[in-house]
Design an enzyme around this catalytic site. Structure first.
Site, PDB file in Angstrom:
ATOM      1  N   GLU A 341       0.869  -1.185   0.000  1.00 16.54           N
ATOM      2  CA  GLU A 341       0.000   0.000   0.000  1.00 16.54           C
ATOM      3  C   GLU A 341       0.908   1.239   0.000  1.00 16.54           C
ATOM      4  O   GLU A 341       1.180   1.795  -1.028  1.00 16.54           O
ATOM      5  CB  GLU A 341      -0.936  -0.003   1.207  1.00 16.54           C
ATOM      6  CG  GLU A 341      -1.973  -1.125   1.099  1.00 16.54           C
ATOM      7  CD  GLU A 341      -3.173  -0.899   1.988  1.00 16.54           C
ATOM      8  OE1 GLU A 341      -3.868   0.103   1.810  1.00 16.54           O
ATOM      9  OE2 GLU A 341      -3.409  -1.759   2.857  1.00 16.54           O
ATOM     10  N   GLU A 610      -0.885  -1.229  13.544  1.00 18.25           N
ATOM     11  CA  GLU A 610      -2.201  -1.036  12.929  1.00 18.25           C
ATOM     12  C   GLU A 610      -3.299  -1.652  13.814  1.00 18.25           C
ATOM     13  O   GLU A 610      -4.362  -1.076  13.979  1.00 18.25           O
ATOM     14  CB  GLU A 610      -2.206  -1.712  11.557  1.00 18.25           C
ATOM     15  CG  GLU A 610      -3.522  -1.617  10.820  1.00 18.25           C
ATOM     16  CD  GLU A 610      -3.424  -2.176   9.411  1.00 18.25           C
ATOM     17  OE1 GLU A 610      -2.553  -3.040   9.168  1.00 18.25           O
ATOM     18  OE2 GLU A 610      -4.217  -1.756   8.555  1.00 18.25           O
TER      19      GLU A 610
HETATM   20  C1  BGC Z   1      -5.057   1.164   5.338  1.00 20.79           C
HETATM   21  C2  BGC Z   1      -5.745   1.976   6.391  1.00 20.79           C
HETATM   22  C3  BGC Z   1      -6.760   2.752   5.615  1.00 20.79           C
HETATM   23  C4  BGC Z   1      -7.768   1.743   5.185  1.00 20.79           C
HETATM   24  C5  BGC Z   1      -9.041   2.223   4.646  1.00 20.79           C
HETATM   25  C6  BGC Z   1      -6.045   0.189   4.830  1.00 20.79           C
HETATM   26  O1  BGC Z   1      -5.575  -0.748   3.987  1.00 20.79           O
HETATM   27  O2  BGC Z   1      -3.878   0.610   5.754  1.00 20.79           O
HETATM   28  O3  BGC Z   1      -5.011   2.531   7.349  1.00 20.79           O
HETATM   29  O4  BGC Z   1      -7.260   3.884   6.182  1.00 20.79           O
HETATM   30  O5  BGC Z   1      -7.192   0.783   4.356  1.00 20.79           O
HETATM   31  O6  BGC Z   1      -9.969   1.704   5.390  1.00 20.79           O
END
Ligand code: BGC
Length: 727
Positions: A341, A610
């Site tokens: 990401e 996270e």
């Molecule tokens: C991210 C989050 C983000 C989310 C959206 C994820 O994959 O790592 O932090 O805000 O997607 O819900």
């Protein structure tokens, strides 16, 4: 910019993964007084003049909304010039041509572009003559030693390859989007040396840097041509102490290096990694851990905030929030720096924004990102969930798209700089005008896509979510969450508009209608912790004190633990302490069990996670799927420590006046915060003594100090006040 006169030049074989290097040789017959190089590319580049790197910007030109804004860097290269010169510009994929992660199932059109560079070198001679060297067909191009490179992939380099130049081809790629550099550059910031080197139960050779970080590995060795060094990266080890990479998902995140003969040093130049551990998968004979080190990368920003307590675990948490900011403020604010990401998730950006503005001076950093947000905003007003935007993505929804109002407002509060509001005001207005066009209920925001209270822990045990995504969105009512953020964004537009001298009467009417309808529709349905917190924080509760009391009871009843997700958590402690439950807020902060801020610290975390249970008490993982160990959303708690635990609050934008109202807790001996504001350094510290609590407060501005409910107005100065213990 001179670069507008230059032509784009492109790589020869678009299919090849090998990174191209563009070259121009030239001579300076007479002395040069000044030489300036303007350069950019559709990827990330490194420019080298006569074997010396030009500038310090790593991963230039950074990541912007490329089709509308592509930054051009200008470097003074006078010192690097000789009589006969070779200028090389190596262009790798970077973010430009590998933006959508494979799991999105889509590819950005830019991914199909060949690597291209554009540059202009202005030579000002001592005799007054000027010469301009532009990228054109006089340049040459060759495949470089970097045979594969990508943000998620890592890098492959083969130093046995020799370069083979041929004339470069010019191409017709737009130049209208070229803009001068806006953001702070990404620089190499510090070096971290290996803490220990060991073999795992599986027999893997692993080097531990003792710190989860963002950057790259660099090494020096002596080898024979063709010998290989292959390195994998990881953030954590598994329960058995083996190397664990599944949470990187499809990000390969490796370095493969083929040696040339003799002594050599190398560092990858076109990618970055998020790691604490390196696994040496293959190495030339005799290679040892002390031949490798880690280089930390992040955007240039000045540290402005420091927290320190008498509790080592809390101090580790403070350190983790700093490292998560460093690790994720790499040209754009990312969700995480390691898996596939590393995007500018707008929600995460706003959630952590206040803490970020306290820890570092992030004005320039956000100025650039907000400009990209404006550029990424669609004509109808929707703000994407990630900025720079990706074709695979959608409107961000509540708390994500609302970063368009929340972030500029926070920057104004912390720095007192009205230009953040002025620059963003049209985008804010466009955003709140968009909501009624998609909402199914007038004056509320309902029936729309949203990420909900992402990662909340409030689902009843017997709840069966429709799918994994629903499970991650928590149990709060989507329409309630959306409508609360709608009210908040409209309220910011009113406040910002007033400051900018606009007529906000229609927004005031709208706001009254939203709040009335919110209370009528959701007032009796504030069930989850987040639903209550949002109603409190956004001023949408009929009887806030009663609601806060129920919230406090609810938290205690479920075992004194929070159930809030990304949207509720940043405000939770603030609302508890605002309504007389500071003691409970402290209990949540100091909680060492899951889910609590000190739980990850007890599991040796060096950055914020996270998931509260990224590693469970039995050492297993929450999942391989969404399991970043460097995610700053929950690091937002630092703003409560600065603002409430140490009590440093702005009484006027930019802390032109301050309120210092610390809320000490008996379970902690002492705490101190330093905040370098634009008006000078504020310090607020407290310590439990035998005869009471000793406060040390330094303020560079007129302030109101509130201790134990007693207020005193003070002028700029240093104050030491002992408040006798009442118990
Ligand atoms: C991210 C989050 C983000 C989310 C959206 C994820 O994959 O790592 O932090 O805000 O997607 O819900």
């Amino acid at each position: 910019m001179l670069i507008q006169n230059a032509s784009w030049i492109e790589k020869k074989n678009a299919e090849s993964t090998v990174v191209p290097v563009f070259r121009r040789t030239f001579s300076c017959a007479s002395p040069v007084r000044n030489a300036c190089l303007e350069v950019t590319c559709d990827g990330v580049y490194e420019a080298v003049l006569n074997d010396r790197r030009v500038g310090r910007f790593i991963l230039a030109p950074g990541w912007t909304e490329y089709r509308k804004r592509l930054q051009v860097q200008s470097y003074d290269v006078t010192e690097l010039l000789q009589e006969d010169n070779t200028l090389d510009i190596t262009v790798a994929n970077g973010w430009y041509r590998r933006t959508n992660a494979p799991w999105t199932g889509t590819r950005n059109p830019d991914e199909f572009l060949p690597a291209m560079a554009i540059a202009a070198l202005r030579l000002s001679y001592a005799d007054g003559r000027e010469e301009v060297i532009l990228t054109d067909e006089r340049w040459q191009v060759s495949e470089s030693n970097v045979t594969l490179s990508g943000i998620f992939i890592g890098e492959d380099a083969d130093m046995t390859r020799s370069l083979d130049f041929e004339p470069a081809k010019t191409c017709d790629y737009p130049k209208a989007m070229l803009i001068p550099q806006e953001g702070p550059e990404v620089h190499e910031q510090e070096t971290v040396y290996p803490g220990r080197s060991f073999h795992t139960p599986k027999g893997e050779w692993v080097i531990d840097f003792g710190q989860n970080l963002t950057g790259y590995m660099a090494f020096e060795l002596t080898a024979r041509a063709g010998e290989r060094l292959s390195i994998s990266t990881a953030e954590v080890l598994d329960r058995d102490g083996n190397f664990y990479t599944a949470n990187y998902r499809s990000a390969r995140s490796q370095l493969h290096y083929i040696c040339k003969d003799g002594h050599q040093a190398y560092r990858p130049r076109f990618t970055f990694f998020g790691f604490r551990y390196l696994r040496i998968d293959e190495a030339p004979e005799g290679f040892t851990a002390d031949q490798i080190h880690a280089v930390v990368l992040h955007s240039e920003m000045t540290r402005t905030g420091w927290l320190e307590s008498t509790d080592p675990m809390l101090n580790q948490l403070f350190s983790n929030t700093i490292w998560s900011q460093k690790g994720n403020y790499l040209d754009i604010p990312t969700d995480c720096p390691q898996r596939d990401e590393r995007y500018g998730w707008t929600g995460d950006g706003q959630i952590f924004c206040r803490a970020a503005t306290y820890q570092y001076d992030v004005r320039q950093f956000f100025r650039k990102w907000l400009a990209d947000m404006r550029a990424a905003q669609h004509d109808n007003g929707w703000v994407p969930d990630v900025v720079p935007s990706l074709t695979a993505y959608k409107p961000g929804g509540a708390g994500w798209s609302d970063s368009v109002t929340i972030i500029p407002w926070q920057l104004y509060e912390t720095y007192g700089d009205i230009s953040f509001l002025a620059d963003m005001y049209p985008a804010m207005e466009k955003w709140i005008a968009y909501i009624p066009t998609v909402s199914t209920t007038p004056d509320l925001w309902t029936g729309c896509w949203t990420y909900g209270d992402w990662l909340a822990l409030d689902q009843p045990d017997d709840w069966v979510p429709a799918d994994m995504e629903q499970a991650k969105r928590g149990y709060s009512d989507d329409d309630l969450v959306c409508s609360a953020f709608y009210a908040n964004s409209v309220s910011i537009v009113i406040r910002a508009g007033e400051i900018l001298g606009r007529d906000v009467s229609r927004y005031e009417d709208l706001y009254s209608r939203i709040t009335a309808k919110f209370k009528a529709t959701f007032g009796g349905k504030l069930n989850t912790q987040t639903e209550k917190v949002l109603a409190l924080h956004f001023g949408l509760a009929d009887d806030p004190q009663a609601l806060a009391d129920v919230l406090a009871e609810q938290i205690v009843a479920c075992g004194t633990h929070l159930q809030t997700g990304l949207l509720g958590t940043p405000y939770l402690l603030h609302e508890l302490s605002r309504y007389g439950h500071a003691n409970l807020a402290w209990s949540l902060l100091l909680r060492k069990e899951y889910p609590g801020w000190l739980y990850s610290v007890s599991r040796s975390a060096t950055t914020t996670w996270e998931h509260w249970d990224g590693i469970k008490p039995d050492g297993t993982f929450w999942s391989d799927d969404m399991n970043s160990y460097n995610h700053y959303a929950y690091a937002s708690v630092a703003d409560w420590v600065f603002g409430v635990a140490c009590g440093i609050q702005p009484a006027a934008p930019g802390f032109a006046r301050a309120v210092i109202a610390p809320k000490p807790d008996a379970r902690l001996n002492g705490l101190s915060a330093i905040l370098d504001t634009v008006h000078g350094r504020i310090r607020s510290a407290w310590k439990h003594m035998a005869d009471g609590i000793r406060y040390e407060i330094d303020v560079p501005v007129a302030a109101e100090i509130i201790l134990n409910g007693e207020s005193r107005k003070v002028s700029p100065g240093k104050y030491v006040i002992l408040v006798p213990d009442e118990s």
